[in-house]
Scaffold this active site. Sequence first.
Site, PDB file in Angstrom:
ATOM      1  N   LYS A   6      42.027 -49.840 135.132  1.00 18.49           N
ATOM      2  CA  LYS A   6      43.289 -49.799 134.389  1.00 18.49           C
ATOM      3  C   LYS A   6      44.146 -48.603 134.778  1.00 18.49           C
ATOM      4  CE  LYS A   6      42.189 -52.987 130.755  1.00 18.49           C
ATOM      5  NZ  LYS A   6      41.772 -53.229 129.381  1.00 18.49           N
ATOM      6  N   ARG A  44      33.126 -54.744 130.447  1.00 18.77           N
ATOM      7  CA  ARG A  44      33.870 -55.802 131.149  1.00 18.77           C
ATOM      8  C   ARG A  44      34.475 -55.181 132.402  1.00 18.77           C
ATOM      9  NH1 ARG A  44      39.194 -57.753 131.272  1.00 18.77           N
ATOM     10  NH2 ARG A  44      39.377 -60.046 131.367  1.00 18.77           N
TER      11      ARG A  44
END
Length: 511
Positions: free
Chosen positions: A451, A486
Amino acid sequence: MNLFKQLLPTKGGIIGAQKYCRASFCAFLHTTTDQSVEVHSPDQEVVIALGSNVGDRLHNFNEALQLMRKSGIKITRHACLYETAPAYVTDQPRFLNSAVRAVTKLGPHELLGVLKKIEKDMGRTGGIRYGPRPIDLDILFYGKYRIGSDILTVPHERIWERPFVMAPLMDLLGSVIDNDTIACWHSFSTDSDGLLGSWEKLGGESLIGKEGMKRVLPIGNRLWDWSERTSVMGILNLTPDSFSDGGKFLSVETAVSHVHLMISEGADIVDIGAQSTRPMASRISAEEELDRLIPILEAVLGMSEMEGKLISVDTFYSDVALEAVKKGAHIINDVSAGQLDPNMHRIVASLGVPYIAMHMRGDPTTMQSSDNLQYDDVCLQVASELFSRVNDAELSGIPAWRIILDPGIGFSKKTEHNLDILAGLPDIRAEIAKRSLAVSHAPVLIGPSRKRFLGEICNRPAAVERDPATIASVTAGILGGANIVRVHNVKDNVDAVKVCDAMLKEWRTRS
């Protein structure tokens, strides 16, 4: 005639066994069966324990809850689900145990009659005391009353000696006593420190995870004990515009090949998403999302390598969730926790699958707006907002034992917020625990993979260059209590997970 003894507040300090009782009104009701005394005035809050060790135990629970709802018992909270060794009569199958909080207008003996009828209708017969049974329903608490009659004793007289009753009972409470009824329940405990003291005297949390008592989450035909090791969820994006790998897995062939790779590298779960949720992503319809999803979902489900593995579907549309589970998906992963589709909670409740509820403010087009990025204490506020959405899910019929929490790293968060969450997972659990110990015990999923905040910290503008930073953030999360990670890069993160799990096992052994 009823005989009531009221315990009213008294002057002076709140000390020892009386500290809870003196905060509230409690009453004692003594009757005989021929008096048929009932309490009909306002709704009464009750706690009902559930147990089953014959047949499909989980199906028995679901059927009993449905029958309770149809009989004037509104369920408001669920405990965790426990698989426990049989007590008293040990030569019988293992039990599932849980409990619910509910409100009802039924009087105590009316409630008992309803529960006994449910037991009978579900096939329970006299049998051996403490022996096998398809369903066992016991009233643990009824409002603020102690009740004594020929057929009903409340609180249930053997609560205090039974870990398989005390554990789910504690789940239904918060660490903060927030109303008079809860205060009264604490006062009924045989311990000076209330129900928590009684639970600790039995062994408390140290009992959970051992052979005699495991906290479990039902997925498919298995009961998952998420405390045993951290699970790795591999990401499969079927979108042309995802921030990391958009456009790479649009065909059935490329998608299946990537799933094959992730499974060979150690993924436990494959998370399939057909709608981009990156910042400012345009929303597609449920129909278009299904067109992307279903052919690839069917192909993945047909892979021999998926035996024993799980598939989650990343969607905020209830129509997509419904079709995905019909095809064979095991988990629904909702980035909005029900905010973007008012039917989501009701549909997931009917499907009976685990539900990942993620924290996000707004939607992908608005989540990074200045208003949605305002926090005074990000961990406290994420916990409060996420609990509110989970509570809505529970009221819609999704039990706490099917909930997985995701604090939403990268969703309506600045870099510093994401770092605070990674370091503050215990604080998030503790804040949720003030309201519900059951929800605070739920598995926690984190998704920091590749991210933007990692790129900002490490000066890595390309998402694919952020795998080392992902490993560092995953490590911090696991050591802080995350149960599922994840990730895009399964292979390297599986190794990180193994090291973290080994460290945690060593720490537990020493303590």
